[in-house]
Design a protein around this motif. Sequence first.
Motif, mmCIF file in Angstrom:
data_model
loop_
_atom_site.group_PDB
_atom_site.id
_atom_site.type_symbol
_atom_site.label_atom_id
_atom_site.label_comp_id
_atom_site.label_asym_id
_atom_site.label_seq_id
_atom_site.Cartn_x
_atom_site.Cartn_y
_atom_site.Cartn_z
ATOM 1 N N GLU A 76 0.831 -1.203 0.000
ATOM 2 C CA GLU A 76 0.000 0.000 0.000
ATOM 3 C C GLU A 76 0.862 1.248 0.000
ATOM 4 O O GLU A 76 1.973 1.262 0.540
ATOM 5 N N ASP A 78 -0.195 5.422 0.602
ATOM 6 C CA ASP A 78 -1.248 6.410 0.872
ATOM 7 C C ASP A 78 -2.609 5.749 1.008
ATOM 8 O O ASP A 78 -3.633 6.290 0.578
ATOM 9 N N GLY A 79 -2.632 4.530 1.582
ATOM 10 C CA GLY A 79 -3.897 3.858 1.819
ATOM 11 C C GLY A 79 -4.457 3.086 0.649
ATOM 12 O O GLY A 79 -5.527 2.478 0.774
ATOM 13 N N LEU A 80 -3.766 3.082 -0.495
ATOM 14 C CA LEU A 80 -4.229 2.353 -1.673
ATOM 15 C C LEU A 80 -3.179 1.329 -2.074
ATOM 16 O O LEU A 80 -1.980 1.586 -1.989
ATOM 17 N N THR A 81 -3.650 0.169 -2.522
ATOM 18 C CA THR A 81 -2.724 -0.854 -2.987
ATOM 19 C C THR A 81 -2.148 -0.458 -4.346
ATOM 20 O O THR A 81 -2.704 0.379 -5.067
ATOM 21 N N ARG A 84 -4.417 -0.803 -7.430
ATOM 22 C CA ARG A 84 -5.422 0.261 -7.577
ATOM 23 C C ARG A 84 -4.778 1.562 -8.036
ATOM 24 O O ARG A 84 -5.370 2.314 -8.821
ATOM 25 N N LEU A 85 -3.562 1.822 -7.564
ATOM 26 C CA LEU A 85 -2.858 3.010 -8.042
ATOM 27 C C LEU A 85 -2.543 2.894 -9.532
ATOM 28 O O LEU A 85 -2.662 3.875 -10.280
ATOM 29 N N ALA A 88 -5.721 3.522 -11.421
ATOM 30 C CA ALA A 88 -6.026 4.953 -11.448
ATOM 31 C C ALA A 88 -5.114 5.696 -12.417
ATOM 32 O O ALA A 88 -5.542 6.624 -13.109
#
Length: 293
Positions: A76, A78-81, A84-85, A88
């Motif tokens: 992770e 900033d709280g995102l895996t 997912r980054l 995005a």
Amino acid sequence: MSDAPAGYGAVRIPADVSRPDRVLGPATARQVAVVAGSAAGLWCAWLGVRAWVSPLAFLIPAVFVLVIVGVAVSTERDGLTIDRLLAAALRQMRAPRRQVMAPEGVVPPPAFLAEALGKSPRPPAPLSLPIADLDDAGVIDLGADGAALMAAAGTVNFGLRTADEQDVLLGGFARWLNSLSGPTQITSTNAPADVSGFVGTLRDQAASLPHPALGQAAQEHAEFLDGLGATRVLLTRSIHLAMREPGRAAAQRAVRRAEDAVSHLAACEIRVSPLGHDAASADLRALLDPSGA
């Protein structure tokens, strides 16, 4: 007499309440589904190529792919895996770079412009905003997502308080957090501060103060602020609360939640002011155009 502070006590909870449930060891359901899906895809690929590829030649890159997938879904930032980054980032790369306010659609450029340029220019894409309307009470209509209401919040000096006072402030803030019935976002924004108007007002009113010492102090303070503005970048901080409610009667529930925030946070000496139509409109314009151009 005990030296322990009276009133509220602080209890540390060694858990992350927002962490998803673990279903297989330290792995969540999503991580298990992604890794299992990748393994199933590799197995199907092996069934298709096993007649031409040796097991060892296929196993080495397959294990490498599974390791990469496992790291991507478990690491992770900033709280995102990482996966997912990456998703995005791909959406950002595919999104149009130029967007304009055109709810009726973008008219394609005329044919003579393409002939003059030698190619057909790519028109900008319409800017898709979740905001459908803003009523007189400052409630933002989000269409199918419900409604939201923004409020400006003040700050409180926490470090200079005694232990008992800090316990009271934390207890009041915890009661407000426990009373939340819907999504709430707390946003802190820093923006350049222009003190030239305040400095001018100080200098203009210094001569009319009732005592010469007050006038001298006002002049010195104006020079101090003027020197700060000339040598440093001064910032002003604004804190906003955004309370969203889905479904029917979302506007009424958002207004009630704003009223609850005003009463609950007043016990923490934090002043909350729900934004009306004009203030909310100005804040939304500032978000869309921070430079003010």
